[in-house]
Design a protein around this motif. Sequence first.
Motif, PDB file in Angstrom:
ATOM      1  N   ALA A  42       0.713  -1.231  -0.096  1.00  0.00           N
ATOM      2  CA  ALA A  42      -0.093  -0.110   0.123  1.00  0.00           C
ATOM      3  C   ALA A  42       0.772   1.200   0.037  1.00  0.00           C
ATOM      4  O   ALA A  42       0.617   2.413  -0.591  1.00  0.00           O
ATOM      5  CB  ALA A  42      -0.884   0.286   1.149  1.00  0.00           C
ATOM      6  N   ALA A  91       1.970   1.760  -3.271  1.00  0.00           N
ATOM      7  CA  ALA A  91       0.987   2.235  -4.251  1.00  0.00           C
ATOM      8  C   ALA A  91       0.856   3.753  -4.103  1.00  0.00           C
ATOM      9  O   ALA A  91       0.783   4.385  -5.040  1.00  0.00           O
ATOM     10  CB  ALA A  91      -0.266   1.556  -3.717  1.00  0.00           C
ATOM     11  N   ARG A  92       0.808   4.190  -2.775  1.00  0.00           N
ATOM     12  CA  ARG A  92       0.709   5.892  -2.513  1.00  0.00           C
ATOM     13  C   ARG A  92       1.987   6.471  -3.080  1.00  0.00           C
ATOM     14  O   ARG A  92       1.650   7.633  -3.662  1.00  0.00           O
ATOM     15  CB  ARG A  92       0.692   5.902  -1.119  1.00  0.00           C
ATOM     16  N   LEU A 139      -1.073   5.770  -6.969  1.00  0.00           N
ATOM     17  CA  LEU A 139      -2.132   4.471  -7.271  1.00  0.00           C
ATOM     18  C   LEU A 139      -2.674   4.079  -5.976  1.00  0.00           C
ATOM     19  O   LEU A 139      -2.240   4.243  -4.875  1.00  0.00           O
ATOM     20  CB  LEU A 139      -1.290   3.405  -7.957  1.00  0.00           C
ATOM     21  N   THR A 140      -3.949   3.311  -6.061  1.00  0.00           N
ATOM     22  CA  THR A 140      -4.571   2.632  -5.008  1.00  0.00           C
ATOM     23  C   THR A 140      -4.039   1.052  -5.169  1.00  0.00           C
ATOM     24  O   THR A 140      -3.599   0.673  -6.243  1.00  0.00           O
ATOM     25  CB  THR A 140      -6.125   2.773  -5.336  1.00  0.00           C
ATOM     26  N   PRO A 141      -4.158   0.735  -3.856  1.00  0.00           N
ATOM     27  CA  PRO A 141      -4.032  -0.945  -3.854  1.00  0.00           C
ATOM     28  C   PRO A 141      -4.846  -1.569  -5.066  1.00  0.00           C
ATOM     29  O   PRO A 141      -4.127  -2.690  -5.819  1.00  0.00           O
ATOM     30  CB  PRO A 141      -4.452  -1.534  -2.697  1.00  0.00           C
ATOM     31  N   GLU A 142      -5.989  -1.273  -5.502  1.00  0.00           N
ATOM     32  CA  GLU A 142      -6.931  -1.852  -6.375  1.00  0.00           C
ATOM     33  C   GLU A 142      -6.214  -1.986  -7.711  1.00  0.00           C
ATOM     34  O   GLU A 142      -6.197  -2.730  -8.625  1.00  0.00           O
ATOM     35  CB  GLU A 142      -8.121  -1.261  -6.298  1.00  0.00           C
ATOM     36  N   GLN A 143      -5.652  -0.329  -7.869  1.00  0.00           N
ATOM     37  CA  GLN A 143      -5.025  -0.472  -9.211  1.00  0.00           C
ATOM     38  C   GLN A 143      -3.685  -1.066  -9.592  1.00  0.00           C
ATOM     39  O   GLN A 143      -3.438  -1.551 -10.537  1.00  0.00           O
ATOM     40  CB  GLN A 143      -4.480   1.351  -9.419  1.00  0.00           C
TER      41      GLN A 143
END
Length: 564
Positions: free
Chosen positions: A192, A195-196, A200-204
Amino acid sequence: MTVIDTEAPVTTVDIEAETTAEPPVGIEGFAGTFTWVDPRTLVVDPYNHRKSRPSAPASSTEQDDDDEDEEEGNRGAEDTTEPDAELIASVDEIGVQTPLLLRPQADGETLGIIFGQRRFKAAVLAAEKAIAADRTYRLVPAITRTDLKGVDDDALTLSLIENKHRRAASVRDDIDAVRQLSLMKISKTRKAKHARTLGLTPEQVKAAETADKLSDESLNQALAYDFDFVELADLHEVEALDHALRWLRSAKKSDLKEGNGQRGNWAHTMQQLRDQLADRAAREKVTEELAAAGIPLVDRCWDWARTAARPLTDLVTAHGEPLTPEDHRDCPGHAAFLDREEPVAVWLCQDWTKCGHTLGPDAPKDARQHKDREKEKEERRTVIHNNKAWRAARLVRHEFLASLCTRKGDASPAAWKVIMSTITGTSYLYEHFIDTADTTLTAAFLRIPDPNEDRSKWTRVGEPFAEVIAKTPASRRWQILLAQVSAAHEQQTMGDSAWRGEISSATAAWLTFLKDEGYALSAIEAETLATADAQAQKRAEAKAAEAKARAEREVEKGAELVAA
């Protein structure tokens, strides 16, 4: 004449000396020092190659195709000095990682940026954000070139070289790298954080695993419409449909136009495309089964009365009984075509007169009767089509409700109103829902396993949500209430036939609530709500007309009494 060789003979020592020459010595390139500096004390060197320019034109997702040539011509004015959202997110999370190149300015104290201007601006934004939150902020790494003080031509050339020869990695490289990150065996917390850092988001990040499988052609086309990793992954899922990219682009534009940050139109479009893929697969399976059985597959006809062929539903046996596929299996004219709405085989005889069959009493005898029959069939097809659309929208609507019932913060005023009015109201809706003892939807909207799964009504858990109630903070207990109230409305007012006939006021009120909460209505839902509004208006007009007529009658009656 004898030639005397005066050179000394080559010895082994000479050979070894020649083969073990001293390695080249490195040459110093410049005079400077590495240091950490406060980004707020820096200025942009006047000879920095990058210059602030007027704002760039809107992206392709906000323009029509006709504007693309004009946009291409305007790109020379694009401001390249401002950091993008991804760079800002990265610097905010982990700071500047690549040193800036600085040189002393004319005053001998200030340091000016030769290159690294975008990183510098992102660092300033991060520092200001930290200061506003009363937190410490990061310094930035930098190399200060003391030898460039006053040497403007070298400073300008270095800045130009840095930007001119910098070549961005391909988007395919970016996707592959994020995919690798997603597959790494590291903690969710670290993933995570990364991602930040990437904005991006974790989903992305997770979606990059699927997005990387897109064909180059589809990837390039989708990137022209600014699809993110999640959208690219969705596109890969339905890429086999030729119109998928066009439909998804239209859905994305609609979502951007609504401006609420939701993907409602995208979600409905994806569900439609998934259903189409499933329908195609089912049709291919039926086709393969017919071929394996040696049964001819013919094209569907719009007017069987004009052909020698007839569906078995139009034919009867010699005794006047309906002709079934089992009865007709050995007929030389036995064949099938695929139904328009459902992926099933419809049986027919390719030459019913030659094969000795008889038309049934209800079979159309000519084009006029066929037209009347087709009108009835078209009405049935409309019902089937709308039922499919209604069920498809339900999947998207339930996912929206699950997100609504698990979001952070407090419930909206409208949500609290729905919760309290449903629970304290006297309508049959909530009472009937409680009587069903069904916890399926409530659990789904809370994103937890159904505690009563595989249990009968008589063996259900007495307090099915005791555990989630105990773990839910007081500030979020509204989520449990909204999940149950949502389940009641979905079960009682949004059944398969809710879109047909006289639309229930409860159905209309529920759709209106969801729309106000940010849900994007599907076409069938929007049509249903519009029909409900029109019906309500018609009832109001009829009521007003009746009241007016009653008032007029009272006036006439009063006049008659006065006259008497």
